[in-house]
Write a protein that holds these residues in place. Structure first.
Motif, PDB file in Angstrom:
ATOM      1  N   HIS A 107      10.189   2.279  43.865  1.00 41.96           N
ATOM      2  CA  HIS A 107      10.312   1.280  44.928  1.00 41.96           C
ATOM      3  C   HIS A 107       9.865  -0.093  44.412  1.00 41.96           C
ATOM      4  N   HIS A 108       8.727  -0.120  43.754  1.00 40.80           N
ATOM      5  CA  HIS A 108       8.172  -1.374  43.244  1.00 40.80           C
ATOM      6  C   HIS A 108       9.099  -2.009  42.215  1.00 40.80           C
TER       7      HIS A 108
ATOM      8  N   LEU B  48       9.600  -5.798  42.683  1.00 40.09           N
ATOM      9  CA  LEU B  48       8.580  -6.534  43.433  1.00 40.09           C
ATOM     10  C   LEU B  48       7.520  -7.102  42.503  1.00 40.09           C
TER      11      LEU B  48
ATOM     12  N   LEU C 198      -0.983  -0.429  40.456  1.00 35.15           N
ATOM     13  CA  LEU C 198      -0.938   0.111  41.821  1.00 35.15           C
ATOM     14  C   LEU C 198      -1.047   1.641  41.801  1.00 35.15           C
TER      15      LEU C 198
ATOM     16  N   LEU D   7      -4.566   2.496  41.459  1.00 29.71           N
ATOM     17  CA  LEU D   7      -5.229   2.295  42.760  1.00 29.71           C
ATOM     18  C   LEU D   7      -4.904   3.464  43.700  1.00 29.71           C
TER      19      LEU D   7
ATOM     20  N   LEU E 159      -7.531   6.000  45.346  1.00 28.54           N
ATOM     21  CA  LEU E 159      -7.645   6.115  46.805  1.00 28.54           C
ATOM     22  C   LEU E 159      -7.508   7.576  47.235  1.00 28.54           C
TER      23      LEU E 159
ATOM     24  N   LEU F 229      -6.643  -0.008  50.437  1.00 27.04           N
ATOM     25  CA  LEU F 229      -5.417   0.554  51.025  1.00 27.04           C
ATOM     26  C   LEU F 229      -4.466  -0.569  51.440  1.00 27.04           C
TER      27      LEU F 229
ATOM     28  N   LEU G  70      -4.311  -3.540  50.224  1.00 21.07           N
ATOM     29  CA  LEU G  70      -3.788  -4.166  49.003  1.00 21.07           C
ATOM     30  C   LEU G  70      -2.611  -3.354  48.450  1.00 21.07           C
ATOM     31  N   LEU G  71      -2.791  -2.043  48.413  1.00 16.39           N
ATOM     32  CA  LEU G  71      -1.730  -1.166  47.909  1.00 16.39           C
ATOM     33  C   LEU G  71      -0.484  -1.271  48.798  1.00 16.39           C
TER      34      LEU G  71
ATOM     35  N   ARG H  22       1.233  -4.771  48.355  1.00 13.84           N
ATOM     36  CA  ARG H  22       1.931  -5.005  47.081  1.00 13.84           C
ATOM     37  C   ARG H  22       3.151  -4.105  46.936  1.00 13.84           C
ATOM     38  N   LEU H  23       3.115  -2.932  47.596  1.00 13.70           N
ATOM     39  CA  LEU H  23       4.303  -2.069  47.554  1.00 13.70           C
ATOM     40  C   LEU H  23       5.434  -2.639  48.401  1.00 13.70           C
TER      41      LEU H  23
END
Lengths: 422, 160
Positions: free
Chosen positions: A124-125, A395, A404, A407, A411, B99, B101-102, B105-106
């Motif tokens: 997606h990104h 993106l 990401l 991250l 998470l 969360l 931020l993720l 940015r997505l």
């Protein structure tokens, strides 16, 4: 087209039909001249290298039963998070292959075990278009929290990542996914599973005598109704029938042989082990009925179709996925998923009430005409082309996609740690 | 046939704070949103969902968030972020900020963060400031924030 195929497993490292189907399509696309590269996991068993297959992903193995045994509830949660959410390592591998291979489209198969949400987020990104071939409820599995409340929110939160095109093998599968995940119906094209095995000449059509019953699965288990089938054999004996023989093909960890012994069915039920699809097809040509007492959530299953191609009539659970494609009394027999119903169906054949030969000829004809991969491949290619047109700008840079992913992985870890704390 | 001119939708900015919403923060939001064309949603997390308009262009929203060991975390954040043009993280070291931020940015949504007094959590461990379009000092005025937002959004438009 340049097609990057992503699958958790790839033959000869197999669990079931999903990855076998993947290989069949890959080989068919290669024969049609497409440039295909397969990206899958480091194999669980030694395998010969194949030129177009890169076995480099890490697999969070949720499929090997021995690895699941003895896991604490927390262990299951950790394994689930690893398998379904984000594995930054695999995202990095995907990014490298996207850069090197520059595919027109990514063709997704089963993503459980790969950290599938991470891979979807990466595509997606990066604005890479994809087509997802659904033969199981994979999107739902990926968006599920191992503790149930909250699953729906996770599905909604992940909605942007699921914006792509899909091929799905049955309506029931799509509905099952849509109960938890916002999968727009307009993005889904229904496409049945298929056969590719050569047709064997049948030595006989059933006209009385010993009824040969087959069943097969990559993994013979209770979900496939193996215990129920043994019970049906027991009932047949109780009804006074003894001219029948069941051959069960596949691997099994369950102690079904003990059940066979307990019912005194050793002369009627035989565990024949795991066979390759081509070998199985030859056996189907010698069998009269393919029993498929599978659970209702079976998305489709390849085996009944492969049996039908050889004139071996499928007797299937009346509400499973393949049932949407075959008509009872025309191409197959359907029965409720209880031992007595399957036993009654067998008894009807043995009594001559069901004319099996006619059903078998029709089943073989319709499968050869409508369900052969050579007939379905143009539809797969069209779906891939349609997906490829959905390319859009990235993106951000690939480095950001990896950042990401790190991250997302952390998470997920924080959520699991919280579960530990609770 | 010519289409009718569409009214310009206001630029929507989400302010995410991990703690309670303070008076000075709200005053800043009101000042920022005073010229038309910009709206601010001040998002915090608590036990009861609420949403109320506190001034023209300023809304306060409380998301229901289970209290995890590492702080509150609401899945609804992803939905709130999805509907905005820019996210400002006032407590970037919090789990909910990570969360947001993720999620942002997505979707290609730019993120501005207030520099924390002490860098901690995932913000520090993963050097997440690199994912933010801009990091502003604590106590930045509404005018300064307005300048940063304008610049970040202009950069985004150019990239698009």
């Amino acid at each position: 087209m340049k097609i990057l195929v992503v699958s958790n497993l790839y033959p000869p490292d197999v669990m079931g039909g999903y990855e076998l189907g993947c290989r069949q399509v890959v080989e068919a696309l290669l024969r049609k001249g497409h440039d295909v590269q397969v990206l899958t996991t480091v194999p669980r068993v030694p395998v010969r290298p194949l030129p177009q297959v890169c076995r480099v992903f890490h697999l969070a193995d949720v499929y090997t039963p021995q690895l699941q045994e003895g896991l604490s509830p927390l262990g299951h949660v950790l394994r689930h998070a690893d398998a379904c959410w984000v594995r930054a390592f695999n995202v990095q591998v995907l990014l490298e292959h996207l850069a090197e291979f520059t595919p027109d489209v990514v063709y997704l198969w089963n993503l459980v075990g790969l950290g599938g949400l991470g891979l979807l987020g990466c595509l997606h990104h990066q604005g890479v278009p994809w087509l997802w071939h659904l033969m199981d409820k994979t999107p739902r599995d990926l968006c599920t929290l191992p503790w149930e409340p909250g699953s729906e929110q996770l599905g909604s939160a992940m909605a942007p990542l699921l914006d792509g095109l899909y091929l799905a093998c049955s309506c029931r599968l799509v509905e099952e996914i849509q109960r938890h995940v916002p999968l727009p119906s307009s993005a889904v094209t229904l496409l049945p599973n298929w056969v590719v095995a050569p047709l064997w000449r049948r030595r006989r059509w059933y006209a009385g005598g010993v009824l040969r019953i087959a069943t097969a699965a990559g993994h013979l288990c209770r979900e496939k109704g193996i215990d129920m089938l043994i019970d049906a054999a027991g009932l047949l004996r109780q009804y006074g029938y003894d001219k029948f023989f069941m051959a069960l093909f596949g691997r099994t960890d369950d102690d079904f042989s003990r059940l066979v012994q307990a019912r005194g069915l050793q002369e009627h039920v035989h565990f024949a082990g795991f066979l390759e699809q081509d070998e199985l097809a030859r056996h189907y040509a010698d069998c009269d009925v393919f029993a498929f007492p599978t659970w209702p959530r079976e998305p489709f299953g390849f085996a009944p179709l492969e049996a039908a191609a050889q004139g071996c009539v499928p007797l299937i659970t009346d509400d499973c996925g393949i049932g949407e494609w075959l008509v009872h009394g025309v191409h197959c027999l359907k029965a409720p998923r209880v031992a007595a119903a399957f036993a009654d169906a067998f008894a009807d054949i043995l009594r001559g009430r069901t004319e099996l030969a006619r059903l078998g000829r029709r089943a073989a004809a319709v499968v050869a005409e409508e369900f052969h991969l050579r007939r379905l491949l143009p539809r797969i290619e069209a779906a891939l082309r349609q997906a490829a047109e959905r390319q859009r700008p990235a993106l951000g840079l690939p480095e950001e996609a990896y950042h990401l992913a790190l991250l997302g992985e952390k998470l997920g870890g924080a959520l699991v740690q919280d579960l530990v704390a609770c | 046939m010519n289409s009718l001119p569409q009214p310009l939708s206001p630029t929507r900015i989400v302010w995410l704070t991990a703690g309670s919403v303070t008076g000075p923060l709200l005053e800043s939001a009101v000042e920022l949103a005073s010229p038309p064309g910009l709206s601010v949603v001040v998002v915090s997390q608590g036990e009861k969902w609420s949403r109320k308009r506190v001034a023209p262009g300023v809304t306060m929203q409380v998301l229901v968030s289970p209290q995890l060991a590492q702080g509150p975390l609401s899945w609804d954040l992803a939905g709130v972020v999805a509907r905005c043009d820019l996210v400002h993280l006032f407590d970037p070291c919090s789990l909910s900020a990570a969360l947001a931020l993720l999620a942002a940015r997505l979707r290609g949504i730019p993120v501005v963060a207030t520099c924390p007094a002490v860098s901690a959590g995932l913000w520090a461990a993963l050097d997440l400031r690199r994912l933010a379009a801009w990091v502003v000092p604590g106590g930045a005025s509404a005018a300064e924030l307005s300048d940063v937002y304008r610049m970040v959004l202009a950069t985004r438009r150019e990239a698009a």
